[in-house]
Write a protein that holds these residues in place. Structure first.
Motif, PDB file in Angstrom:
ATOM      1  N   GLY A  25       0.804  -1.219   0.000  1.00 41.69           N
ATOM      2  CA  GLY A  25       0.000   0.000   0.000  1.00 41.69           C
ATOM      3  C   GLY A  25       0.832   1.261   0.000  1.00 41.69           C
ATOM      4  O   GLY A  25       0.282   2.354   0.156  1.00 41.69           O
ATOM      5  N   MET A  26       2.156   1.147  -0.120  1.00 41.35           N
ATOM      6  CA  MET A  26       3.076   2.293  -0.131  1.00 41.35           C
ATOM      7  C   MET A  26       2.855   3.185   1.086  1.00 41.35           C
ATOM      8  O   MET A  26       2.815   4.413   0.984  1.00 41.35           O
ATOM      9  N   ASN A  27       2.714   2.558   2.244  1.00 43.31           N
ATOM     10  CA  ASN A  27       2.522   3.308   3.486  1.00 43.31           C
ATOM     11  C   ASN A  27       3.874   3.810   3.977  1.00 43.31           C
ATOM     12  O   ASN A  27       4.600   3.112   4.691  1.00 43.31           O
ATOM     13  N   ALA A  28       4.227   5.026   3.598  1.00 44.86           N
ATOM     14  CA  ALA A  28       5.540   5.595   3.927  1.00 44.86           C
ATOM     15  C   ALA A  28       5.656   5.980   5.389  1.00 44.86           C
ATOM     16  O   ALA A  28       6.756   6.259   5.863  1.00 44.86           O
TER      17      ALA A  28
ATOM     18  N   PRO B 298       5.767  -8.499  -8.287  1.00 50.20           N
ATOM     19  CA  PRO B 298       6.738  -7.518  -8.799  1.00 50.20           C
ATOM     20  C   PRO B 298       6.379  -6.070  -8.489  1.00 50.20           C
ATOM     21  O   PRO B 298       7.266  -5.252  -8.238  1.00 50.20           O
ATOM     22  N   GLU B 299       5.101  -5.736  -8.456  1.00 51.29           N
ATOM     23  CA  GLU B 299       4.699  -4.371  -8.139  1.00 51.29           C
ATOM     24  C   GLU B 299       5.039  -4.028  -6.685  1.00 51.29           C
ATOM     25  O   GLU B 299       5.561  -2.943  -6.390  1.00 51.29           O
ATOM     26  N   THR B 300       4.763  -4.973  -5.772  1.00 53.07           N
ATOM     27  CA  THR B 300       5.085  -4.754  -4.363  1.00 53.07           C
ATOM     28  C   THR B 300       6.587  -4.610  -4.170  1.00 53.07           C
ATOM     29  O   THR B 300       7.052  -3.778  -3.378  1.00 53.07           O
ATOM     30  N   LEU B 301       7.369  -5.410  -4.902  1.00 53.84           N
ATOM     31  CA  LEU B 301       8.832  -5.324  -4.800  1.00 53.84           C
ATOM     32  C   LEU B 301       9.333  -3.969  -5.286  1.00 53.84           C
ATOM     33  O   LEU B 301      10.273  -3.405  -4.713  1.00 53.84           O
ATOM     34  N   ALA B 302       8.699  -3.432  -6.320  1.00 57.11           N
ATOM     35  CA  ALA B 302       9.067  -2.104  -6.802  1.00 57.11           C
ATOM     36  C   ALA B 302       8.747  -1.045  -5.746  1.00 57.11           C
ATOM     37  O   ALA B 302       9.517  -0.092  -5.558  1.00 57.11           O
TER      38      ALA B 302
ATOM     39  N   HIS C  96      12.726  -8.086   0.040  1.00 58.86           N
ATOM     40  CA  HIS C  96      13.096  -8.044  -1.375  1.00 58.86           C
ATOM     41  C   HIS C  96      13.824  -9.324  -1.785  1.00 58.86           C
ATOM     42  O   HIS C  96      13.627  -9.828  -2.895  1.00 58.86           O
ATOM     43  N   ARG C  97      14.643  -9.868  -0.895  1.00 60.70           N
ATOM     44  CA  ARG C  97      15.335 -11.122  -1.219  1.00 60.70           C
ATOM     45  C   ARG C  97      14.348 -12.265  -1.380  1.00 60.70           C
ATOM     46  O   ARG C  97      14.522 -13.130  -2.246  1.00 60.70           O
ATOM     47  N   LEU C  98      13.301 -12.293  -0.553  1.00 60.59           N
ATOM     48  CA  LEU C  98      12.268 -13.317  -0.718  1.00 60.59           C
ATOM     49  C   LEU C  98      11.567 -13.140  -2.056  1.00 60.59           C
ATOM     50  O   LEU C  98      11.234 -14.116  -2.739  1.00 60.59           O
TER      51      LEU C  98
END
Length: 322
Positions: A126-129, A174-178, A143-145
């Motif tokens: 959710g891009m919760n910064a 892939p979107e979540t990893l980005a 990211h490694r997972l």
């Protein structure tokens, strides 16, 4: 110790189901426990990694049991996870300080480590910064997972499920990893900090503490060196913390990693301010325009402004200030 069943769903265009390739499946199984451990540590300490031995409560809370595989098209991995309230029972017996600006706080005792990991993935997706559920170390491991998704091309998405599966799902793709990479890039670098306030909480089991600033805000921290017992005589007293301020991608403070803590009786309030990243834009109206009263502004520095003096007496008083 009671446990709860969780499912990790692996989605594949090839509909492999229970016929899971050993290599990507093995990487996933090897990664889940360390990831869960970091999510649990983050929830209790606001840090996901710390050098040194792992505390026993953390090992118990992240001790997952793999129960097997099912699924006709999707590959469904079944786990049993212990309840946090039983795995880390002594932490729930201690009085917990509440942080008014933090909507998460300490996890509920009926939650599990996999519930916490699901929440981490959901915040990243959710891009919760402004999330306090992850830091740079946890983003790196996540990211490694995610590399498994492209390791052999077998799986394109992992779906993490909480205890109530229909309402608590988080997707790693892939979107979540980005998004994870973007959040890492946006996180301000740690900065040296000198902080003064009242020592409001100490907890030996997690090497954590909290101080209350002069304006009432609470700052969580972790003691990197030394024994928490050394802080007992400073409890509820004014202290000075020297260390590093760790920030969230939004720029808000996540925690303070303390190298040293000592008494600071009489220390100026100038150092009792919430740390902000260097270069963060400040609002002239909200940050710099502070209402003045009897203890602030010119009144605090010079006393009450002259009222009945003559013009010459006023000028003389002004010259004396020079």
């Amino acid at each position: 110790m009671r446990t709860v069943e969780h499912r990790l769903i692996l989605k594949s265009a090839e509909d492999v189901g229970v016929h899971a390739p050993p290599e990507p499946l093995g990487r996933i199984l090897q990664s889940i426990v360390p990831l869960t451990r970091q999510a649990v540590r983050m929830a209790f300490e606001r840090r996901s990694h710390f050098s040194g031995h792992l505390p026993s409560w953390l090992l118990r809370a992240s001790n997952l049991s793999f129960e097997g595989i099912s699924g006709a098209r999707e590959t469904i991995l079944h786990f049993q996870a212990p309840l946090l309230g039983e795995a880390a029972s002594h932490l729930y017996q201690q009085i917990e300080i509440e942080y008014p600006d933090d909507p998460f706080g300490r996890p509920l005792p009926e939650k599990t480590g996999l519930d916490l990991l699901t929440a981490v993935v959901a915040d990243v997706a959710g891009m919760n910064a402004n999330s306090a559920r992850y830091d740079q170390s946890l983003l790196n491991r996540l990211h490694r997972l995610g590399r498994v998704l492209n390791a052999s091309g077998t799986y394109q998405e992992m779906v993490f499920t909480g205890q109530r599966e229909e309402s608590h799902k988080a997707r790693l793709n892939p979107e979540t990893l980005a998004y994870a990479e973007q959040l890492k890039a946006e996180t301000p670098s740690p900065e040296p900090v000198r902080l003064v306030g009242r020592l409001d909480m100490i907890r030996d089991s997690t090497q954590s503490f909290a101080i209350q600033l002069d304006d009432g805000q609470e700052v969580p921290g972790a003691l990197l060196h030394g024994e928490m017992a050394s802080l007992r005589d400073l409890f509820r007293r004014r202290i000075l913390v020297v260390g590093l301020a760790i920030f969230r991608p939004s720029g808000r403070l996540l925690r303070v990693d303390a190298d040293a803590i000592r008494s600071a009786e009489g220390e100026a309030s100038y150092w009792s301010r919430m740390p902000v990243p260097r270069g963060m834009r400040r609002s002239l109206r909200t940050d710099l325009c502070v209402p003045q009263g009897a203890t602030s502004g010119a009144t605090a520095l010079y006393g009450n402004w002259p009222g009945d003096e003559s013009e010459e007496e006023l000028l003389q008083a002004l010259r004396a200030m020079d």
